[in-house]
Design a protein around this motif. Structure first.
Motif, mmCIF file in Angstrom:
data_model
loop_
_atom_site.group_PDB
_atom_site.id
_atom_site.type_symbol
_atom_site.label_atom_id
_atom_site.label_comp_id
_atom_site.label_asym_id
_atom_site.label_seq_id
_atom_site.Cartn_x
_atom_site.Cartn_y
_atom_site.Cartn_z
ATOM 1 N N UNK A 81 0.853 -1.191 0.000
ATOM 2 C CA UNK A 81 0.000 0.000 0.000
ATOM 3 C C UNK A 81 0.886 1.237 0.000
ATOM 4 N N UNK A 82 0.506 2.228 -0.793
ATOM 5 C CA UNK A 82 1.159 3.534 -0.710
ATOM 6 C C UNK A 82 0.226 4.463 0.055
ATOM 7 N N UNK A 83 0.798 5.243 0.956
ATOM 8 C CA UNK A 83 0.040 6.192 1.770
ATOM 9 C C UNK A 83 0.272 7.599 1.236
ATOM 10 N N UNK A 84 -0.803 8.261 0.865
ATOM 11 C CA UNK A 84 -0.756 9.619 0.343
ATOM 12 C C UNK A 84 -0.913 10.579 1.517
ATOM 13 N N UNK A 85 0.086 11.422 1.815
ATOM 14 C CA UNK A 85 -0.061 12.339 2.944
ATOM 15 C C UNK A 85 -1.249 13.278 2.737
ATOM 16 N N UNK A 86 -2.171 13.340 3.684
ATOM 17 C CA UNK A 86 -3.391 14.130 3.499
ATOM 18 C C UNK A 86 -3.158 15.624 3.298
ATOM 19 N N UNK A 87 -2.169 16.186 3.939
ATOM 20 C CA UNK A 87 -1.986 17.627 3.870
ATOM 21 C C UNK A 87 -1.231 18.074 2.617
ATOM 22 N N UNK A 88 -0.501 17.147 1.986
ATOM 23 C CA UNK A 88 0.305 17.506 0.826
ATOM 24 C C UNK A 88 0.622 16.214 0.091
ATOM 25 N N UNK A 89 -0.297 15.763 -0.712
ATOM 26 C CA UNK A 89 -0.204 14.449 -1.336
ATOM 27 C C UNK A 89 0.786 14.363 -2.478
ATOM 28 N N UNK A 90 0.753 13.214 -3.111
ATOM 29 C CA UNK A 90 1.654 12.929 -4.212
ATOM 30 C C UNK A 90 1.147 13.478 -5.534
ATOM 31 N N UNK A 91 2.054 13.642 -6.442
ATOM 32 C CA UNK A 91 1.766 14.017 -7.821
ATOM 33 C C UNK A 91 2.423 12.997 -8.724
ATOM 34 N N UNK A 92 3.673 13.259 -9.089
ATOM 35 C CA UNK A 92 4.410 12.308 -9.926
ATOM 36 C C UNK A 92 4.481 10.933 -9.287
ATOM 37 N N UNK A 93 4.692 10.890 -7.979
ATOM 38 C CA UNK A 93 4.802 9.607 -7.292
ATOM 39 C C UNK A 93 3.505 8.815 -7.396
ATOM 40 N N UNK A 94 2.366 9.485 -7.363
ATOM 41 C CA UNK A 94 1.089 8.788 -7.513
ATOM 42 C C UNK A 94 0.966 8.208 -8.920
ATOM 43 N N UNK A 95 1.340 8.984 -9.931
ATOM 44 C CA UNK A 95 1.325 8.458 -11.302
ATOM 45 C C UNK A 95 2.215 7.215 -11.405
ATOM 46 N N UNK A 96 3.400 7.284 -10.792
ATOM 47 C CA UNK A 96 4.337 6.161 -10.855
ATOM 48 C C UNK A 96 3.792 4.934 -10.137
ATOM 49 N N UNK A 97 3.217 5.130 -8.948
ATOM 50 C CA UNK A 97 2.680 3.994 -8.194
ATOM 51 C C UNK A 97 1.521 3.344 -8.944
ATOM 52 N N UNK A 98 0.650 4.139 -9.512
ATOM 53 C CA UNK A 98 -0.482 3.577 -10.257
ATOM 54 C C UNK A 98 0.004 2.845 -11.504
ATOM 55 N N UNK A 99 1.072 3.322 -12.119
ATOM 56 C CA UNK A 99 1.611 2.661 -13.311
ATOM 57 C C UNK A 99 2.093 1.249 -13.014
ATOM 58 N N UNK A 100 2.495 0.990 -11.765
ATOM 59 C CA UNK A 100 2.938 -0.357 -11.396
ATOM 60 C C UNK A 100 1.872 -1.111 -10.606
ATOM 61 N N UNK A 101 0.679 -0.513 -10.488
ATOM 62 C CA UNK A 101 -0.462 -1.199 -9.875
ATOM 63 C C UNK A 101 -0.566 -1.104 -8.370
ATOM 64 N N UNK A 102 0.230 -0.268 -7.735
ATOM 65 C CA UNK A 102 0.200 -0.176 -6.278
ATOM 66 C C UNK A 102 -0.979 0.678 -5.822
ATOM 67 N N UNK A 103 -1.853 0.124 -4.974
ATOM 68 C CA UNK A 103 -2.979 0.925 -4.474
ATOM 69 C C UNK A 103 -2.496 2.027 -3.538
ATOM 70 N N UNK A 104 -3.123 3.184 -3.671
ATOM 71 C CA UNK A 104 -2.783 4.350 -2.854
ATOM 72 C C UNK A 104 -4.005 4.727 -2.034
ATOM 73 N N UNK A 105 -3.814 4.880 -0.742
ATOM 74 C CA UNK A 105 -4.882 5.390 0.110
ATOM 75 C C UNK A 105 -4.729 6.902 0.152
ATOM 76 N N UNK A 106 -5.811 7.623 -0.153
ATOM 77 C CA UNK A 106 -5.751 9.079 -0.172
ATOM 78 C C UNK A 106 -6.926 9.680 0.584
ATOM 79 N N UNK A 107 -6.661 10.823 1.185
ATOM 80 C CA UNK A 107 -7.665 11.571 1.945
ATOM 81 C C UNK A 107 -7.604 13.010 1.454
ATOM 82 N N UNK A 108 -8.373 13.336 0.420
ATOM 83 C CA UNK A 108 -8.276 14.659 -0.176
ATOM 84 C C UNK A 108 -8.771 15.750 0.765
#
Length: 171
Positions: A81-108
């Motif tokens: 699991x990748x954890x997206x920091x709620x106060x300042x989440x990922x950008x490029x890193x989220x694109x990269x994680x999704x490209x390899x299929x890793x689920x990301x938990x996010x709290x917008x």
């Protein structure tokens, strides 16, 4: 169970410590991997803060050195699991994680800087990985970290849909 939050260390708001600590408390087999800061002082300061805010689980937080891009992508793919920091989440890193299929938990949150991963999921039609509270964040992270069948199904769905993010000529 490997939880990863490979963001620049300035994105770790002290309020996020509560969720990180609770994830590790609820998953006794969980380990959290972070990437060392660009300066040693950033890493030292965050370790010190974690020693104060979550001393009971600090031994399961690993700081990894910065990695070459191929190794970094392999680390993302290995993570449960990748954890997206709620106060300042990922950008490029989220694109990269999704490209390899890793689920990301996010709290917008209210600010755009915390809504990028949520927007990526919305475009993919996968909003079930976006939550609206700290307890829901912890619950989903631990569920994905400990439930390999659900995690694998999500990995397959992410990989099947992530082309939407990279192959959109309309925008």
């Amino acid at each position: 169970n490997l939880y990863i939050c490979p963001q620049t260390l300035f994105k770790f708001h002290p309020v996020f410590d509560e969720q990180l600590g609770e994830i590790l408390r609820r998953d006794a087999r969980g380990e959290l991997a972070l990437i060392e800061g660009r300066t040693a002082n950033w890493t030292r300061l965050l370790r010190e803060r974690f020693s104060s805010t979550m001393p009971d689980v600090i031994e399961r937080i690993r700081f990894l050195p910065a990695l070459p891009n191929d190794d970094f992508l392999q680390l993302l793919a290995m993570a449960d699991v990748m954890l997206d920091p709620p106060q300042f989440g990922g950008g490029n890193t989220s694109y990269e994680a999704l490209a390899v299929g890793t689920p990301i938990v996010t709290w917008p949150g209210d600010l755009m800087r915390s809504r990028i991963t949520h927007a990526l999921y919305a475009k993919m039609g996968m909003t079930e990985l976006s939550v609206d509270s700290g307890p829901a964040y912890v619950e989903l992270a631990v569920e994905l970290g400990t439930n390999s069948k659900r995690r694998q199904a999500l990995r397959e769905e992410i990989l099947a849909k992530c082309g939407i993010l990279y192959e959109d000529d309309a925008e």
